[in-house]
Motif scaffolding. Structure first.
Motif, short mmCIF file in Angstrom:
data_model
loop_
_atom_site.label_atom_id
_atom_site.label_comp_id
_atom_site.label_asym_id
_atom_site.label_seq_id
_atom_site.Cartn_x
_atom_site.Cartn_y
_atom_site.Cartn_z
N ILE A 90 -0.40 3.13 5.30
CA ILE A 90 0.82 2.39 4.49
C ILE A 90 0.07 1.57 4.79
N ASP A 131 4.20 8.84 0.04
CA ASP A 131 4.77 8.86 1.08
C ASP A 131 4.72 9.57 2.01
N HIS A 164 9.17 4.74 5.96
CA HIS A 164 8.70 3.55 4.81
C HIS A 164 8.55 4.20 3.82
N SER A 225 2.07 2.91 -2.40
CA SER A 225 2.31 1.95 -1.57
C SER A 225 1.33 1.61 -0.16
N SER A 252 -0.94 -0.80 -3.77
CA SER A 252 0.24 -2.51 -3.53
C SER A 252 -2.14 -2.61 -3.06
N SER A 318 3.16 -3.06 0.26
CA SER A 318 4.11 -2.13 -0.19
C SER A 318 5.34 -2.44 -0.62
#
Length: 378
Positions: A90, A131, A164, A225, A252, A318
């Motif tokens: 991430i 995610d 996250h 992200s 991202s 992100s």
């Protein structure tokens, strides 16, 4: 055709100790070969053979398996493509402070999202967030979430054990302005796809399975992200397949401060590649930047939802990506027939200029008001 030889090879690697296992992706160039391989594998399992940790990646007619490198039989040379199933991480910098700020975060105000809410709030738009999962108990998100899927444990909900994913979801679609915060597209719906573990790591095959789930479930936009330095052809194939299916992926660029290169999948042409900007409208120092970036958005000290009903400041590309995903939901709710290519074009064509910077760029900063005005002319 000797697909059964590949099954034997995969089976041989399955006995390795877990700590020694590395994963491989085998992509079949002919769907008939892929179908025969799966049939052979299923036949072995029905005969009581030891269960193999082989995952089918149907979207790109591939498999993922625990093997360092498979020696393909001569009959499959040129018919199967091998690559390592590499780890992905991430995109976030070290966690900031827990905060008690409420209302509209600065990033949502900065892109002027609230000025579009009289026309569009993202209603009816389905967003996949691949995610770490989402905190389903968070009061900011209780009206914004559907079940989604947990790819690490199919029997469990995609509950966040990292934070996250919850932070990303809050910026996109939080809807609790009085007691908590409000996101860019507060009436859009998030479908969490938990592909990352509590450390924020996953394999490329996990990402591909997440994309496949989103395509099958008619998700409109996918937030990614995360990233890696390696250019995975398997992941590229999945991204392109999603794009052709009408799914736009927003990705991202990475947080290494590199100039002239960005991470993948943002580096693929059929994604929207996002860099991070600051309150002052400048490119954030930590963001990767290059001519491949399509758009910049707020990514510095972004307040959003966190685990156990809290809020936390975080920085990274992100966070910038989640602003762009939310804005795309506003756009798609207003103009539901726009294709991924058209959505990307409107996003890029309606940006505001960034403040002077020596960084190479052709992209500007996300501006929702300009985006809506341009879309209304279509």
């Amino acid at each position: 055709m000797d697909e059964h030889e590949v099954v034997e090879d995969v089976h041989g690697f399955n006995g390795l100790p877990t700590a020694q296992k590395r994963r491989s992706i085998l992509r079949f160039l002919d769907r008939r070969d892929y179908s025969r391989f799966l049939k052979d594998l299923q036949s072995r399992r029905l005969r009581g053979a030891e269960a193999l940790d082989v995952r089918s990646l149907g979207l790109i007619q591939s498999i993922s398996c625990p093997a360092d490198r498979i020696c393909l039989p001569p009959a499959l040379q040129g018919r199967v493509v091998w690559e390592e199933d590499v780890p992905v991480a991430i995109h976030a910098l070290p966690k900031g402070a827990i905060v008690k700020e409420k209302g509209i975060p600065w990033g949502v105000r900065h892109i002027q999202a609230s000025r579009a809410w009289s026309k569009t709030t993202g209603f009816g738009v389905r967003i996949g967030v691949i995610d770490t999962g989402v905190d389903y108990m968070h009061p900011d998100l209780r009206h914004s979430l559907e079940r989604g899927i947990n790819l690490l444990n199919r029997m469990a909900p995609p509950q966040d054990d990292n934070g996250h994913g919850t932070h990303i979801a809050g910026t996109i679609a939080a809807a609790n302005e009085l007691q908590g915060m409000i996101g860019v597209a507060p009436r859009s719906t998030i479908y969490p796809v938990k592909a990352f573990d509590h450390n924020g790591t996953a394999y490329v095959s996990d990402i591909i399975l997440g994309i496949e789930w989103c395509v099958r479930n008619q998700i409109h936009i996918v937030n990614m992200s995360f990233g890696m330095k390696t250019k995975s052809r398997a992941l590229l194939s999945a991204v392109n397949s999603a794009f052709r299916s009408g799914v736009l992926i927003v990705a991202s660029s990475g947080n290494d401060g590199r100039t002239g290169e960005i991470d993948y999948p943002a580096g693929f042409s059929n994604t929207v590649a996002v860099g991070a900007s600051t309150r002052a409208g400048r490119i954030a120092k930590f963001t990767n930047r290059s001519g491949l970036i399509d758009i910049y958005a707020p990514g510095d000290r972004i307040m959003s939802s966190w685990l156990r009903g809290k809020h936390r400041e975080m920085s990274g590309t992100s966070m910038a990506t989640s602003h762009v995903t939310g804005a795309t939901a506003l756009l798609l709710a207003l103009k539901p027939h726009l294709s991924p290519a058209q959505l990307k074009s409107v996003l890029k064509s309606s940006t505001s200029p960034l403040r002077t910077s020596k960084a190479p760029r052709s992209a500007g900063e996300l501006n929702v008001v300009r985006m809506i005005k341009l879309a209304e002319q279509l």
